[in-house]
Design a protein around this motif. Sequence first.
Motif, mmCIF file in Angstrom:
data_model
loop_
_atom_site.group_PDB
_atom_site.id
_atom_site.type_symbol
_atom_site.label_atom_id
_atom_site.label_comp_id
_atom_site.label_asym_id
_atom_site.label_seq_id
_atom_site.Cartn_x
_atom_site.Cartn_y
_atom_site.Cartn_z
ATOM 1 N N ASP A 27 0.995 -1.120 -0.056
ATOM 2 C CA ASP A 27 -0.007 -0.045 0.083
ATOM 3 C C ASP A 27 0.779 1.478 0.002
ATOM 4 O O ASP A 27 2.222 1.248 0.163
ATOM 5 C CB ASP A 27 -0.967 0.015 1.207
ATOM 6 C CG ASP A 27 -2.360 0.753 0.876
ATOM 7 O OD1 ASP A 27 -2.246 1.553 -0.001
ATOM 8 O OD2 ASP A 27 -3.216 0.386 1.610
ATOM 9 N N TRP A 28 0.179 2.440 -0.162
ATOM 10 C CA TRP A 28 0.847 3.382 0.070
ATOM 11 C C TRP A 28 1.632 3.673 1.267
ATOM 12 O O TRP A 28 1.123 3.401 2.385
ATOM 13 C CB TRP A 28 -0.118 4.864 -0.074
ATOM 14 C CG TRP A 28 -0.526 5.026 -1.606
ATOM 15 C CD1 TRP A 28 -2.007 4.734 -1.799
ATOM 16 C CD2 TRP A 28 -0.114 5.637 -2.662
ATOM 17 N NE1 TRP A 28 -1.951 5.000 -3.114
ATOM 18 C CE2 TRP A 28 -1.151 5.468 -3.709
ATOM 19 C CE3 TRP A 28 1.196 6.214 -2.807
ATOM 20 C CZ2 TRP A 28 -0.801 6.207 -4.888
ATOM 21 C CZ3 TRP A 28 1.760 6.594 -4.167
ATOM 22 C CH2 TRP A 28 0.463 6.497 -5.137
ATOM 23 N N GLU A 29 2.777 4.330 1.291
ATOM 24 C CA GLU A 29 3.550 4.730 2.619
ATOM 25 C C GLU A 29 3.668 6.187 2.478
ATOM 26 O O GLU A 29 4.052 6.545 1.585
ATOM 27 C CB GLU A 29 4.743 3.891 2.842
ATOM 28 C CG GLU A 29 5.848 4.029 1.798
ATOM 29 C CD GLU A 29 7.030 3.432 1.976
ATOM 30 O OE1 GLU A 29 7.456 3.166 3.145
ATOM 31 O OE2 GLU A 29 7.658 2.815 1.339
ATOM 32 N N LYS A 30 3.744 6.968 3.551
ATOM 33 C CA LYS A 30 3.932 8.259 3.593
ATOM 34 C C LYS A 30 5.507 8.608 3.785
ATOM 35 O O LYS A 30 6.224 7.997 4.749
ATOM 36 C CB LYS A 30 3.427 9.051 5.080
ATOM 37 C CG LYS A 30 3.534 10.589 4.934
ATOM 38 C CD LYS A 30 2.678 11.228 6.222
ATOM 39 C CE LYS A 30 2.902 12.705 6.228
ATOM 40 N NZ LYS A 30 2.289 13.045 7.308
ATOM 41 N N VAL A 31 5.925 9.529 2.956
ATOM 42 C CA VAL A 31 7.396 9.649 2.970
ATOM 43 C C VAL A 31 7.852 10.717 3.829
ATOM 44 O O VAL A 31 8.640 10.716 4.831
ATOM 45 C CB VAL A 31 7.875 9.780 1.515
ATOM 46 C CG1 VAL A 31 9.412 10.076 1.399
ATOM 47 C CG2 VAL A 31 7.650 8.561 0.708
ATOM 48 N N THR A 32 7.234 11.793 3.670
ATOM 49 C CA THR A 32 7.365 13.014 4.435
ATOM 50 C C THR A 32 6.361 14.159 4.331
ATOM 51 O O THR A 32 5.566 13.945 3.547
ATOM 52 C CB THR A 32 8.630 13.471 4.080
ATOM 53 O OG1 THR A 32 9.091 14.668 4.705
ATOM 54 C CG2 THR A 32 8.740 14.197 2.487
ATOM 55 N N THR A 33 6.311 15.052 5.283
ATOM 56 C CA THR A 33 5.696 16.229 5.022
ATOM 57 C C THR A 33 6.742 17.545 4.796
ATOM 58 O O THR A 33 7.448 17.530 5.703
ATOM 59 C CB THR A 33 4.820 16.653 6.264
ATOM 60 O OG1 THR A 33 3.786 15.374 6.653
ATOM 61 C CG2 THR A 33 3.907 17.630 6.301
#
Length: 591
Positions: free
Chosen positions: A311-317
Amino acid sequence: MKKLFLLVSLLIAFAGLAPGDEDYPLTADSERHAGVPQGKVTQYAWTSKIFPGTVRDYWVYVPAQYTPEKPACVMVFQDGKGYVSEDGRARIPIVFDNLIAKHEMPVTIAILIDPGVLKVSAPGQQDRINRSYEYDSLSDRYAEFLLDEILPEVGKHYNLSTNPNDRAISGGSSGGICSFTVAWTHPEAFRRVLSFIGSYTDLRGGDIYPALIRKTEPKPIRVFLQDGSHDLNNFAGDWWLANQSMASALTFAGYDVKFVTGDKDHDMIQGGAILPDALRWLWRDYPQPVAKPAMRLLGDKQTGFIDVGVDWEKVTTLPGNPRSKAPASFLLLNAKLREARGIAVDEQGNVFVADTAGKSVYRIDAAGQVSTFVKEANGARGLSFGPGELLHACDAGGIVRFSQDGNKADRLENTECQDIAVTHQGEVIHTTLAGVETHHQLELNRYGPGATWGLRALVPNGIALAPDQSFLYFGDPNSKWVWSYQLQPGATLEHGEPFFRLETTDEASASDAAGMAVSSQGLLYVATLLGVQVCDAQGRVVAIFNRPEQADPSVGPISGVAFGGVDHQYLYAVIGNEVYRRHMATKMAAP
């Protein structure tokens, strides 16, 4: 013809579907029994704001086993009056009492809602009946009505679970497709669907569902379908065939689905008889969560789609202000508010993203580490790498190039620039905004050796080159089309066509196409309102990746996509100031 009729009749008979011969008596689960605790039913009235001015009745069933200390499961029924009656075919209060008492379904509060009616403002006028508008539409408006109005109102009196695994929804006919639409558009809120004689036909575009199900990344939904071979066949389609098509599509896509067939008409004769068993199936193995189906088509190694189970994984804000939270429908009408933030990838797989304020450009390496590449970017938006690893950018002053250390190399052109692409020869192609006074028209220009032409098109947003640089693609966010132009020697664009046909929402024909990327296999990935749509070389949408569930829904859709990371095997996506990625099934060619 007579022989054919006899053959069909024999086949139907062997399948247990002899026309009109089946009998569907209600079972003991639909009858009152001494000693079974009885729940309480209360009737209410509601005036909606989401469906302005409409009034409706709704009923709330609360089982005797309910206690305020523990959140109760919730099940919503459309056409509530028919389901709440104890002398009809459904008899929800009786069935719920019996199944809950036998622990064959959890303690569940039922909310049974009638469709809205807009009453006349003067005698002799005609009421506006909202049933088809609310139920048959494919938008999430009815889901918002439940989530923003009805559930909070009932929640004032009872402790309702907010866990989507604890929520189910059901209806018959148009109420059936409505139930599926609620879960399809908001799987984070509803996971269990019970549909009787569902209207998956073209009353309001519902016949598109089987195709969407087959090409859209699966969602965590469990679906029970029922229909009879003598169901409706009219101007909108054939209900019997439509339900078969739905069952086939859901099975193909890997969903947990059960399809029970019979020989009745457009009624609840069979539905009422099987309702208790349908509820047992729907709630079986509770509280185990409804799982997201394993991907089949989207895991195809030949097409380079996402890996199965990834699935999607958050890399950064990223630092900076998040993108405007204006409604998507408003953004579509205001092109200046929908400038896609730039995203580009170098040969090593490092990803470069301009923040939504355009003040800086950030570098994300293969390990996901973020650093500032350009500190003062002067409104940078569109990004693209060219020969010599020079990063080209559209900024407030026009087109600028940055060297590998992030320093400004030179300025190519003092012109308005929205998005940009660079050929292997260093020729620059970019879009510009002509102005709101000309109906948001954009101009597509090319600067390079010997280039003297310009092309005008309606609202292009996003730009990409084919892997072999033979074609130029740009999207029209106010339509469902991505245009394809042949990029010929001598600095000319020829033979343009609205070639790629995107899927759109029910609210409008606009896709809100934004950033685009092309894989080494020639597949075009387009950021849209529905998610990332994947088009094959013949211009057909073959897959749709859902928007990351963890992203804030109010920020808007995905605005940019690119292939980066190790071996360029990750699809990166930008939503506001957040960057996500997911692993692909095959390696992508370096840009």
